[in-house]
Design an enzyme around this catalytic site. Structure first.
Site, mmCIF file in Angstrom:
data_model
loop_
_atom_site.group_PDB
_atom_site.id
_atom_site.type_symbol
_atom_site.label_atom_id
_atom_site.label_comp_id
_atom_site.label_asym_id
_atom_site.label_seq_id
_atom_site.Cartn_x
_atom_site.Cartn_y
_atom_site.Cartn_z
ATOM 1 N N GLU A 258 -10.845 2.598 2.077
ATOM 2 C CA GLU A 258 -10.594 3.295 3.345
ATOM 3 C C GLU A 258 -11.121 4.733 3.316
ATOM 4 O OE1 GLU A 258 -6.332 3.098 3.812
ATOM 5 O OE2 GLU A 258 -5.961 4.498 2.181
ATOM 6 N N HIS B 247 0.870 -1.184 0.000
ATOM 7 C CA HIS B 247 0.000 0.000 0.000
ATOM 8 C C HIS B 247 0.905 1.231 0.000
ATOM 9 C CE1 HIS B 247 -4.244 -1.437 0.930
ATOM 10 N NE2 HIS B 247 -3.564 -2.469 0.448
HETATM 11 C C1 NOJ Z 1 -2.948 2.640 4.764
HETATM 12 C C2 NOJ Z 1 -3.438 1.397 4.107
HETATM 13 O O1 NOJ Z 1 -3.970 1.689 2.829
HETATM 14 C C3 NOJ Z 1 -4.469 0.772 5.000
HETATM 15 O O2 NOJ Z 1 -5.039 -0.361 4.372
HETATM 16 C C4 NOJ Z 1 -3.816 0.401 6.315
HETATM 17 O O3 NOJ Z 1 -4.811 -0.092 7.192
HETATM 18 C C5 NOJ Z 1 -3.135 1.605 6.960
HETATM 19 N N1 NOJ Z 1 -2.320 2.281 6.009
HETATM 20 C C6 NOJ Z 1 -2.263 1.209 8.147
HETATM 21 O O4 NOJ Z 1 -1.191 0.418 7.721
HETATM 22 CA CA CA Z 2 -3.668 4.017 1.646
#
Ligand code: NOJ
Ligand code: CA
Length: 680
Positions: A488, A463
């Site tokens: 998210e 990510h």
């Molecule tokens: C951003 C990521 O896209 C997400 O999936 C993750 O939960 C958080 N960072 C924490 O690592």
């Molecule tokens: Ca992210």
């Protein structure tokens, strides 16, 4: 063919830009596209592309500005050309389609400077019927050994007025922006893939393939006005912390610069141009990676009902992990992701990630026991390495971190680089430096993680990654990544993702490769009750529409219990496909995709729309002839609408046969998912 001098009279002047004389040309195998390579009166190289005789890319420059040698961009003559024909079908270990045909014509143009020291530069073009790739080769030569590339002068001059879908490059939030739709002339600086529709309806996209040991290419508007004002884009290499963006030693080749040229949005998405320009599998047998679905301690963290940090709301406790493992085992999901399992999340973790340990679990989490509990139930933990951009720290622990996972049977890892763009912390010779997420440094870092992981049979899903350029072909354990606004943002984003978001993604970000979007929020509710701009049926459709060989069922188990009917589709839908077809689509408006399961004869269909309700006409001519299918349909209820009645869903069965003409009704912000169960 060689030319000592270029007759001045043959030069065409188009609105102030000298169009060079064609020194070599290349037709795509079906004759659809033609690439012309040019040299102007000053010996400046360029290229043009035409489709069915009509200009698509007007004369566009090639060349470099170097740091330790004079610029390499004019005074050339043609030394020679080499040609190759290629038509081969190769098999993907996993993917959107099992077999990929790579049919292209290749032209290598060998340029040499007329004056001493006579430096050499090669440009290799590959013409496919749906696009063109080209890259520069720096051959071994006395006069050019250690090379610092300050600027790449590659241009893309779009011949016809065009509309662009794009996200800005060089801004703090990496790739996590909403797509903008503007005249191409309004693009200031963009990431690739950037997608265009020209006035005559042609669909173009600019991107790159095989970004290895090089800086990512951004595109920015060049000051030159021709042939259409503002429509000349120029490469801008992601900067390095110090010195030129790229340092290499000859011989080497740059990544491929890619130009999709397709008659429709559907054909754009169906193209395999980027994969075909990557090198074949370098890892040998990768059958140990099997595409899978996963659940995990994740959405609760984004809802802020549980925390990554230890304390009374810590999500990654042994008891909670067991609950998710039981849920995965009961529903046939192979993976369970547990974020917040390790030390380093307490306090301001995203400040600089300097507390992260990748080998020590949090005190209330029994890693060994949880991993064993999972294995006994046929479930695997999905590892998690959030670095907060502190790559120096991560690299110093990488070996032991991956060894630990290998010992526990954890065979995939989600990595994370949460830090502002330009905020990747590295240590070079003991000195702290800050790098971009997509500079040369990070292109090396990601490949280091991927190859170290491959040695231990671990798959990687970054990510906040560097963008995808098709390297999954060469390194098939690089299975997915983020690199766009994912689900998210529906938990806490201001604004959340709008209804058109996924119809944008398919024709932009998804041209690059798989995305770990994390669909399936059946509760349709984010943090503090924020409304997700989607219907329930659309959440199901995303499993087909947004491709990834690992797909999360991202919602909480208790929410799936409330939507048992819809949840059935999430349990049933495969993650590995024999074939993929786009049945209908327009960039940013809607898309309907059909995919054939790799393990059975079933087909799946996913369709999504933007804020407008619409009816799509599709022909079921992808189904096997003479075969009866039962369609299990999950559609928006007749009164569904993402604002008013987002959860209204109709689940019904209907017979289906090849040749049937169906109307697919989609609500505003809606979608549709179908499983075509193959009968006799
Ligand atoms: C951003 C990521 O896209 C997400 O999936 C993750 O939960 C958080 N960072 C924490 O690592
Ligand atoms: Ca992210």
């Amino acid at each position: 063919m060689s030319r000592a001098c270029i007759p001045l009279l043959s030069l065409l002047l188009v609105a102030g830009i000298a169009s060079g004389e064609t020194i070599a040309s290349l037709d795509s195998p079906g004759g659809m596209l033609t690439v012309s390579v040019t040299l102007d009166a000053d010996g400046r190289p360029g290229y043009q592309i035409a489709r069915a005789g009509a200009p698509v890319i007007a004369d566009s420059r090639l060349g470099f500005i170097l740091s330790d040698s004079p610029k390499l961009e004019r005074g050339f003559r043609l030394e020679g050309v080499e040609r190759k024909t290629h038509d081969q079908t190769w098999e993907q270990p996993w993917g959107e389609r099992r077999f990929v045909r790579d049919r292209h014509q290749e032209l290598r143009v060998r340029l040499v400077e007329k004056r001493a020291p006579g430096r050499r530069l090669h440009v290799v073009f590959r013409a496919f019927d749906d696009g063109v790739g080209f890259r520069y080769e720096f051959p071994v030569q006395e006069a050019l050994r250690d090379i610092g590339i300050v600027e790449e002068l590659t241009e893309f001059a779009v011949a016809e007025p065009a509309t662009a879908w794009w996200i800005p490059a060089g801004e703090w939030n990496r790739y996590e922006y909403l797509y903008q739709k503007t005249p191409l002339a309004d693009v200031a600086q963009a990431h690739t893939p950037i997608t265009l529709r020209t006035e005559s309806g042609l669909h173009l996209a600019f991107h790159e393939a095989a970004l290895v040991d090089y800086a990512a290419m951004w595109l920015r508007r060049s000051g030159e006005a021709a042939p259409v004002a503002g429509q000349r884009l120029r490469a801008m290499l992601a900067p390095a912390a110090a010195g030129p963006p790229v340092r290499r030693s000859a011989p080497f080749a740059t990544p491929w610069r890619t130009i999709h040229v397709a008659p429709t949005a559907s054909a754009l998405y169906e193209s395999s141009l980027v994969l075909n320009l990557n090198e074949p599998n370098a890892l040998g047998d990768v059958s140990w990676f099997k595409p899978y679905k996963y659940v995990g301690i994740w959405w609760s963290l984004h809802l802020d009902t549980e925390t990554w940090a230890t304390g009374p709301r810590h999500g990654a406790t042994t008891a909670n992990a067991r609950r998710y493992i039981d849920f995965a085992a009961a529903n046939g999901f192979r993976g369970v992701l547990i974020e917040g399992w390790n030390r380093g999340w307490d306090g301001d973790w995203f400040a600089d990630g300097s507390d992260f340990s990748f080998t020590e679990p949090a005190p209330d989490f029994e890693l060994e026991a949880v991993a064993a509990y999972a294995r006994e139930r046929g479930v695997r933990l999905v590892g998690h390495h959030e670095t907060a951009g502190n790559v120096a720290r991560y690299e110093s622990q990488l070996g032991p971190a991956l060894d630990l996972y290998a010992r526990l049977g954890i065979d995939s890892v989600k990595t994370g680089y949460v830090a502002d763009a330009g905020g990747i912390r590295t240590a070079e010779n003991g000195r702290i430096r800050y790098q971009w997420h997509d500079g040369q440094f990070m292109s090396r870092h990601h490949l280091r993680v991927v190859t170290e992981a491959a040695k231990r049979r671990i798959a990687v899903n970054p990510h906040e990654p560097i963008k995808d350029t098709g390297l999954r072909r060469t390194y098939p354990n690089w299975v997915s990544r983020e690199g766009a606004r994912g689900m998210e943002y529906n938990a806490w984003g201001h604004p959340p993702n709008p209804p058109e978001h996924e119809a944008n993604l398919v024709f932009t970000r998804m041209l690059a490769g798989p995305m770990d979007f994390t669909p399936g929020i059946v509760s349709l509710t984010g943090r503090g009750g924020q409304r997700i701009q989607s219907t329930l049926a659309k959440q199901l459709a995303l499993y087909v529409v947004i491709y990834s060989p690992i797909q999360m069922a991202a919602d909480l188990p208790e929410n799936y219990a409330k939507h048992a009917g819809a949840f059935r589709f999430i349990r049933d839908v495969p993650v590995d496909w024999a074939q993929t077809l786009v049945l209908a689509g327009e960039v940013g408006d809607y898309v309907a995709i059909a995919r054939r399961d790799r393990d059975t004869d079933d087909w799946y269909l996913g369709a999504v729309t933007d804020e407008n309700a619409r009816t799509l006409d599709v022909m079921l001519d992808f189904l096997d002839a003479g075969r009866a299918y039962t369609a299990e349909i999950y559609r928006d209820g007749d009164d569904a609408d993402w604002r008013m009645r987002p959860s209204s869903i109709a689940i019904e069965e209907r017979p289906a046969r090849r040749g049937d003409a169906w109307k697919l009704g989609l609500a505003a912000g809606g979608g549709l998912a179908i499983r075509f169960r193959a009968g006799e």
